[in-house]
Scaffold this motif. Structure first.
Motif, PDB file in Angstrom:
ATOM      1  N   ASN A   1      15.745  76.102  67.153  1.00  0.00           N
ATOM      2  CA  ASN A   1      15.475  76.329  65.730  1.00  0.00           C
ATOM      3  C   ASN A   1      16.254  77.559  65.269  1.00  0.00           C
ATOM      4  OD1 ASN A   1      14.265  76.696  63.130  1.00  0.00           O
ATOM      5  ND2 ASN A   1      12.545  75.457  63.849  1.00  0.00           N
TER       6      ASN A   1
ATOM      7  N   GLU B   1       3.286  69.842  65.461  1.00  0.00           N
ATOM      8  CA  GLU B   1       4.540  69.928  64.704  1.00  0.00           C
ATOM      9  C   GLU B   1       4.575  68.801  63.697  1.00  0.00           C
ATOM     10  OE1 GLU B   1       6.925  67.492  64.865  1.00  0.00           O
ATOM     11  OE2 GLU B   1       7.448  67.015  66.945  1.00  0.00           O
TER      12      GLU B   1
ATOM     13  N   HIS C   1       7.061  66.859  60.730  1.00  0.00           N
ATOM     14  CA  HIS C   1       8.450  66.700  60.263  1.00  0.00           C
ATOM     15  C   HIS C   1       8.596  65.499  59.339  1.00  0.00           C
ATOM     16  CE1 HIS C   1       9.498  69.504  63.524  1.00  0.00           C
ATOM     17  NE2 HIS C   1      10.656  69.663  62.894  1.00  0.00           N
TER      18      HIS C   1
ATOM     19  N   LYS D   1      13.269  62.000  61.473  1.00  0.00           N
ATOM     20  CA  LYS D   1      13.615  62.817  62.631  1.00  0.00           C
ATOM     21  C   LYS D   1      13.843  61.959  63.867  1.00  0.00           C
ATOM     22  CE  LYS D   1      12.212  66.831  65.308  1.00  0.00           C
ATOM     23  NZ  LYS D   1      13.620  67.118  65.548  1.00  0.00           N
TER      24      LYS D   1
ATOM     25  N   SER E   1       9.353  67.793  68.641  1.00  0.00           N
ATOM     26  CA  SER E   1      10.533  68.540  68.197  1.00  0.00           C
ATOM     27  C   SER E   1      10.995  69.497  69.286  1.00  0.00           C
ATOM     28  CB  SER E   1      10.188  69.339  66.949  1.00  0.00           C
ATOM     29  OG  SER E   1       9.310  70.397  67.283  1.00  0.00           O
TER      30      SER E   1
ATOM     31  N   ARG F   1       4.740  62.672  61.536  1.00  0.00           N
ATOM     32  CA  ARG F   1       5.951  62.313  60.786  1.00  0.00           C
ATOM     33  C   ARG F   1       5.512  61.823  59.420  1.00  0.00           C
ATOM     34  NH1 ARG F   1       7.404  65.056  63.927  1.00  0.00           N
ATOM     35  NH2 ARG F   1       8.815  64.808  65.680  1.00  0.00           N
TER      36      ARG F   1
ATOM     37  N   ALA G   1      10.247  70.551  57.909  1.00  0.00           N
ATOM     38  CA  ALA G   1       9.988  70.944  59.304  1.00  0.00           C
ATOM     39  C   ALA G   1       8.909  72.024  59.316  1.00  0.00           C
ATOM     40  CB  ALA G   1      11.264  71.456  59.953  1.00  0.00           C
TER      41      ALA G   1
ATOM     42  N   GLN H   1       5.343  73.740  61.720  1.00  0.00           N
ATOM     43  CA  GLN H   1       4.651  73.792  63.012  1.00  0.00           C
ATOM     44  C   GLN H   1       3.482  74.766  62.961  1.00  0.00           C
ATOM     45  OE1 GLN H   1       6.660  73.557  66.925  1.00  0.00           O
ATOM     46  NE2 GLN H   1       5.961  75.649  67.223  1.00  0.00           N
TER      47      GLN H   1
ATOM     48  N   SER I   1       9.519  75.227  57.104  1.00  0.00           N
ATOM     49  CA  SER I   1      10.852  75.184  56.503  1.00  0.00           C
ATOM     50  C   SER I   1      10.717  74.326  55.258  1.00  0.00           C
ATOM     51  CB  SER I   1      11.864  74.510  57.454  1.00  0.00           C
ATOM     52  OG  SER I   1      12.377  75.443  58.354  1.00  0.00           O
TER      53      SER I   1
ATOM     54  N   ARG J   1      16.432  72.881  54.101  1.00  0.00           N
ATOM     55  CA  ARG J   1      17.342  73.014  55.238  1.00  0.00           C
ATOM     56  C   ARG J   1      18.177  74.286  55.146  1.00  0.00           C
ATOM     57  NH1 ARG J   1      19.335  67.680  57.809  1.00  0.00           N
ATOM     58  NH2 ARG J   1      17.333  66.707  58.091  1.00  0.00           N
TER      59      ARG J   1
END
Ligand SMILES: NC(=O)C1=CN([C@@H]2O[C@H](COP(=O)(O)OP(=O)(O)OC[C@H]3O[C@@H](n4cnc5c(N)ncnc54)[C@H](OP(=O)(O)O)[C@@H]3O)[C@@H](O)[C@H]2O)C=CC1
Ligand SMILES: O=C(O)C1=N[C@H](C(=O)O)C[C@H](O)C1
Length: 229
Positions: free
Chosen positions: A87, A113, A115, A119, A124, A171, A177, A179, A196, A199
């Motif tokens: 990461n 996690e 996402h 993904k 992850s 998912r 993203a 966690q 996040s 990006r």
């Protein structure tokens, strides 16, 4: 990443390579940044290292065996370095760092996690790395595995285990993203969470890696080695 490199005054974008392009286009580059797919990253790395090009790798899927292979390629090409980081988000690196610090103080720990649904892998790379760091800290503190008397009627109900740490992968459309590391002890819990939201969160860490990879020594795993934590 291409936009971020282009926008940086001290860096020059010399090539962009997509799936069906020839890697030869990378020949003039000093550093290659790889965010592709766990299924192709090893071929990319072998080519770059054998051509003396430093690599900054965000692609996930690196277990000990893969890292050992990369070390072998780098040893055969002295002066060529790789930075592989699960990461590149600075806050994500801090999350892992704080989780490792907290780990020895709690009887229980689990990782969740979350996402986007496109993904490629689960769990992850960040969750795997966090579990390894937490497990190492627990071992060093002499802690027993987290207590768990559950009998599971449905396979997967307790997630996967990495180094004895349960990891759950969500998912979901709308996510990028995220966690959480949840610690539990006598009458209290601690949750360390990272998000996040874009990006763009990964670009400062990647640019730092691009600038610094030439001065590293062979293989470096994790952006934390470039930060003053
Ligand atoms: N370390 C970190 O901070 C981060 C790591 N990642 C990781 O990076 C990887 C990519 O994730 P993400 O960007 O979301 O995935 P995407 O699918 O959005 O992007 C991957 C891109 O790589 C292209 N590609 C696939 N194979 C090759 C190849 N052989 N050569 C060149 N390009 C190729 C894909 O093309 P096409 O679309 O045609 O298949 C696609 O454009 C994953 O492993 C992910 O976990 C992601 C974000 C942050
Ligand atoms: O695929 C992603 O999106 C991400 N991959 C990395 C991982 O697997 O940990 C980093 C971040 O979570 C985004």
């Amino acid at each position: 990443m291409c936009k971020a490199v282009t926008a940086a005054d001290d860096l020059e974008l010399v090539a962009e390579v997509d799936k069906d392009d020839k890697l030869d286009a990378l020949s003039g580059a000093e550093v290659v940044v790889d965010f592709t797919h766990p299924g192709v990253v090893m071929d990319n790395l072998e080519w770059c290292i054998s051509h003396g090009i430093h690599t900054v790798v965000g692609t996930t899927g690196f277990d000990d065996e893969r890292l050992e292979t990369v070390r072998g390629w780098l040893a055969a090409n002295p002066g060529t370095n790789s930075l592989i980081a699960p990461n590149f988000g600075i806050a994500a690196v801090l999350m892992m760092h704080f989780a490792a610090q907290a780990a020895r103080h709690f009887e229980s720990v689990e990782i969740v996690e979350l996402h986007h649904p496109h993904k490629a892998d689960a769990p992850s790379g960040t969750a795997r790395r966090t579990a390894e760091l937490v497990a190492r800290a627990r071992r060093e503190a002499g802690l027993a595995p987290s207590p768990d008397a559950t009998s599971t009627a449905l396979e997967g109900a307790r997630g996967a285990t990495v180094d004895d740490v349960h990891v759950h992968a969500v998912r979901l459309a709308g996510l990028i993203a995220h966690q959480e590391i949840i610690f539990g002890g006598e009458g209290e819990t601690l949750t360390i969470r990272h998000d996040s939201m874009s990006r763009a969160s990964f670009t400062p860490g990647v640019l730092l890696g691009v600038r610094r990879v030439g001065g590293l020594d062979g293989l470096t795993v994790g952006l934390e080695h470039l930060l003053d934590l």
